[in-house]
Design a protein around this motif. Structure first.
Motif, mmCIF file in Angstrom:
data_model
loop_
_atom_site.group_PDB
_atom_site.id
_atom_site.type_symbol
_atom_site.label_atom_id
_atom_site.label_comp_id
_atom_site.label_asym_id
_atom_site.label_seq_id
_atom_site.Cartn_x
_atom_site.Cartn_y
_atom_site.Cartn_z
ATOM 1 N N LEU A 179 1.709 -8.027 3.986
ATOM 2 C CA LEU A 179 1.855 -7.527 2.617
ATOM 3 C C LEU A 179 2.025 -8.680 1.637
ATOM 4 O O LEU A 179 1.531 -8.629 0.504
ATOM 5 N N ARG A 180 2.725 -9.737 2.051
ATOM 6 C CA ARG A 180 2.852 -10.926 1.180
ATOM 7 C C ARG A 180 1.481 -11.551 0.948
ATOM 8 O O ARG A 180 1.177 -12.010 -0.159
ATOM 9 N N ALA A 181 0.672 -11.602 1.991
ATOM 10 C CA ALA A 181 -0.687 -12.135 1.839
ATOM 11 C C ALA A 181 -1.485 -11.276 0.862
ATOM 12 O O ALA A 181 -2.183 -11.789 -0.021
ATOM 13 N N PHE A 182 -1.361 -9.965 1.008
ATOM 14 C CA PHE A 182 -2.071 -9.048 0.108
ATOM 15 C C PHE A 182 -1.629 -9.247 -1.344
ATOM 16 O O PHE A 182 -2.465 -9.324 -2.258
ATOM 17 N N LEU A 183 -0.315 -9.360 -1.574
ATOM 18 C CA LEU A 183 0.184 -9.518 -2.940
ATOM 19 C C LEU A 183 -0.278 -10.833 -3.555
ATOM 20 O O LEU A 183 -0.597 -10.891 -4.754
ATOM 21 N N ALA A 184 -0.331 -11.884 -2.761
ATOM 22 C CA ALA A 184 -0.791 -13.172 -3.290
ATOM 23 C C ALA A 184 -2.240 -13.078 -3.749
ATOM 24 O O ALA A 184 -2.599 -13.560 -4.834
ATOM 25 N N VAL A 185 -3.085 -12.455 -2.944
ATOM 26 C CA VAL A 185 -4.497 -12.316 -3.332
ATOM 27 C C VAL A 185 -4.630 -11.361 -4.512
ATOM 28 O O VAL A 185 -5.413 -11.587 -5.442
ATOM 29 N N ALA A 186 -3.837 -10.290 -4.518
ATOM 30 C CA ALA A 186 -3.906 -9.332 -5.623
ATOM 31 C C ALA A 186 -3.476 -9.973 -6.941
ATOM 32 O O ALA A 186 -4.038 -9.673 -8.003
ATOM 33 N N ASP A 187 -2.496 -10.871 -6.891
ATOM 34 C CA ASP A 187 -2.040 -11.544 -8.106
ATOM 35 C C ASP A 187 -3.037 -12.581 -8.588
ATOM 36 O O ASP A 187 -3.282 -12.719 -9.792
ATOM 37 N N GLU A 188 -3.601 -13.333 -7.649
ATOM 38 C CA GLU A 188 -4.496 -14.441 -8.017
ATOM 39 C C GLU A 188 -5.949 -14.013 -8.160
ATOM 40 O O GLU A 188 -6.704 -14.633 -8.914
ATOM 41 N N LEU A 189 -6.350 -12.957 -7.409
ATOM 42 C CA LEU A 189 -7.766 -12.545 -7.320
ATOM 43 C C LEU A 189 -8.650 -13.761 -6.996
ATOM 44 O O LEU A 189 -9.743 -13.927 -7.536
ATOM 45 N N HIS A 190 -8.126 -14.570 -6.089
ATOM 46 C CA HIS A 190 -8.826 -15.803 -5.696
ATOM 47 C C HIS A 190 -8.185 -16.258 -4.378
ATOM 48 O O HIS A 190 -6.994 -16.560 -4.334
ATOM 49 N N LEU A 202 -9.372 -3.316 0.907
ATOM 50 C CA LEU A 202 -8.420 -3.577 -0.169
ATOM 51 C C LEU A 202 -9.017 -4.396 -1.299
ATOM 52 O O LEU A 202 -8.548 -4.323 -2.441
ATOM 53 N N PHE A 203 -10.048 -5.191 -1.001
ATOM 54 C CA PHE A 203 -10.662 -6.057 -1.996
ATOM 55 C C PHE A 203 -12.181 -5.948 -1.943
ATOM 56 O O PHE A 203 -12.767 -5.806 -0.871
ATOM 57 N N ARG A 209 -3.889 1.195 -5.118
ATOM 58 C CA ARG A 209 -2.930 2.202 -4.656
ATOM 59 C C ARG A 209 -1.826 1.564 -3.808
ATOM 60 O O ARG A 209 -0.661 1.968 -3.860
ATOM 61 N N LEU A 210 -2.204 0.546 -3.010
ATOM 62 C CA LEU A 210 -1.226 -0.132 -2.165
ATOM 63 C C LEU A 210 -0.276 -1.021 -2.963
ATOM 64 O O LEU A 210 0.880 -1.213 -2.562
ATOM 65 N N LEU A 211 -0.731 -1.544 -4.098
ATOM 66 C CA LEU A 211 -0.009 -2.589 -4.820
ATOM 67 C C LEU A 211 1.453 -2.242 -5.104
ATOM 68 O O LEU A 211 2.356 -3.018 -4.752
ATOM 69 N N PRO A 212 1.770 -1.111 -5.751
ATOM 70 C CA PRO A 212 3.190 -0.848 -6.049
ATOM 71 C C PRO A 212 4.043 -0.667 -4.794
ATOM 72 O O PRO A 212 5.208 -1.050 -4.765
ATOM 73 N N HIS A 213 3.453 -0.087 -3.734
ATOM 74 C CA HIS A 213 4.203 0.086 -2.489
ATOM 75 C C HIS A 213 4.514 -1.271 -1.865
ATOM 76 O O HIS A 213 5.641 -1.507 -1.392
ATOM 77 N N ALA A 214 3.524 -2.161 -1.864
ATOM 78 C CA ALA A 214 3.727 -3.492 -1.284
ATOM 79 C C ALA A 214 4.798 -4.260 -2.056
ATOM 80 O O ALA A 214 5.645 -4.936 -1.451
ATOM 81 N N ARG A 215 4.784 -4.163 -3.379
ATOM 82 C CA ARG A 215 5.792 -4.864 -4.177
ATOM 83 C C ARG A 215 7.194 -4.358 -3.838
ATOM 84 O O ARG A 215 8.140 -5.144 -3.723
ATOM 85 N N ARG A 216 7.344 -3.042 -3.674
ATOM 86 C CA ARG A 216 8.672 -2.497 -3.372
ATOM 87 C C ARG A 216 9.144 -2.942 -1.985
ATOM 88 O O ARG A 216 10.315 -3.278 -1.800
#
Length: 325
Positions: free
Chosen positions: A11-22, A52-53, A68-75
């Motif tokens: 989930l940390r990996a997912f959030l990093a890519v979701a934040d950077e989109l890179h 996811l991407f 859809r996953l983003l807010p759940h992953a952040r929590r």
């Protein structure tokens, strides 16, 4: 079937890519190889049974399932961070607290000095490196404990993982070459800078929040942000760069004196640089509490959080500075 378990690391990996989109920037943020990051994202997608991407050679985008996953992953990650903080060994409170005060001579040093008086049994170590954007990455990585700067200038996803306490509205100033015509003035009206190229950290990856504040201030006033210049460390390097490029430099009023340069306050209006005390959300340490108490006391004694009637500051910054943890 839904997965029985999802590792927080994925989930940390997912959030990093979701934040950077890179993927390259996300890998650098996590201090892992890009191939390892891509592998983790593919594994998470397999476990969840969704993409996811969207990936092309030109860009990375979140799919509907990714959004859809983003807010759940952040929590989930926020909860894990809180759990780890709650069960950190008590001895962690005994280690030195690393505090980035940006530059010598700033009001941040007064906050640190007062905090040392309030918490004499704890070691608060100063570090001098400018830039809250750069410091934020180190706060989140656990390599730094506290910094100061313009909190509104950080990415919202980064702000969500940090805590802040307003410290000061610092009046802004202009550092002029000593032979500049405006040196003859005791204070420089903003409209007198029309036609000038003013250096405000453009190109410095640690300080984009400062460059953004300058652009907002200069907009519509005929003032240009000077192009990137080599980062000068030390007074003699500052003098050399000032002599070579000759651009005025946007600073705070407490910026230390530099050879070959003259500092003048800006007026009509008085532009303000919002300064917050910043630390990682959930981080507990007696030194942080001492810093918060010191900042609050000094702000009250010195009127640091009072705004002059003829002041300029972006509305988004005011909103954040009015907030409290």
């Amino acid at each position: 079937m839904p997965p029985a378990n999802v590792e927080p690391r994925l989930l940390r990996a997912f959030l990093a890519v979701a934040d950077e989109l890179h993927f390259t920037r996300a890998a650098a943020r996590l201090y892992v190889a890009q191939q390892a990051l891509s592998r983790d994202i593919r594994r998470l997608e397999r476990e969840l049974g969704v993409d996811l991407f969207g990936r092309t050679t030109r860009q990375v985008t979140l799919t509907t399932d990714g959004a859809r996953l983003l807010p759940h992953a952040r929590r989930v990650i926020a909860a894990q961070d809180e759990l780890l903080t709650a069960f950190t060994r008590p001895a962690a409170a005994d280690r030195p607290l690393l505090v980035d005060v940006n530059s010598p001579g700033l009001a941040h040093e007064r906050v640190l000095a007062r905090a040392r008086e309030l918490a004499p049994d704890h070691e608060l170590m100063a570090r001098y490196e400018s830039g809250l954007t750069g410091a934020a990455a180190e706060l989140l990585a656990g390599r730094l404990d506290v910094s100061f700067g313009r909190f509104a200038g950080l990415d919202p996803a980064v702000r969500a993982r940090l805590s802040q306490q307003p410290v000061r509205y610092e009046p802004m100033a202009i550092m002029l070459p000593e032979d500049h015509p405006l040196v003859a003035l005791d204070a420089v009206p903003l409209d007198r800078l029309a036609g000038e190229s003013v250096y405000a950290g453009a190109g410095n990856p640690r300080t984009p929040e400062w460059t953004d504040l300058a652009r907002q201030l200069f907009e519509g006033r005929g003032i240009r942000v000077a192009p990137p210049a080599p980062l000068a460390v030390g007074k003699e390097e500052f003098r050399r760069i000032m002599d070579k490029y000759g651009n005025p430099v946007l600073t705070g009023i407490d910026f230390p004196a530099m050879p070959g340069s003259v500092l003048r306050p800006l007026v009509d209006p008085v532009p303000l640089s919002p300064v917050s005390l910043v630390w990682r959300k959930g981080r507990k340490h007696p030194g942080i509490e001492a810093l918060r108490a010191a900042a609050a006391a000094l702000a009250a004694e010195s009127g640091w959080l009072e705004r002059p009637a003829e002041a300029w500051i972006p509305a988004t910054d005011v909103q954040i500075m009015l907030s409290r943890e």
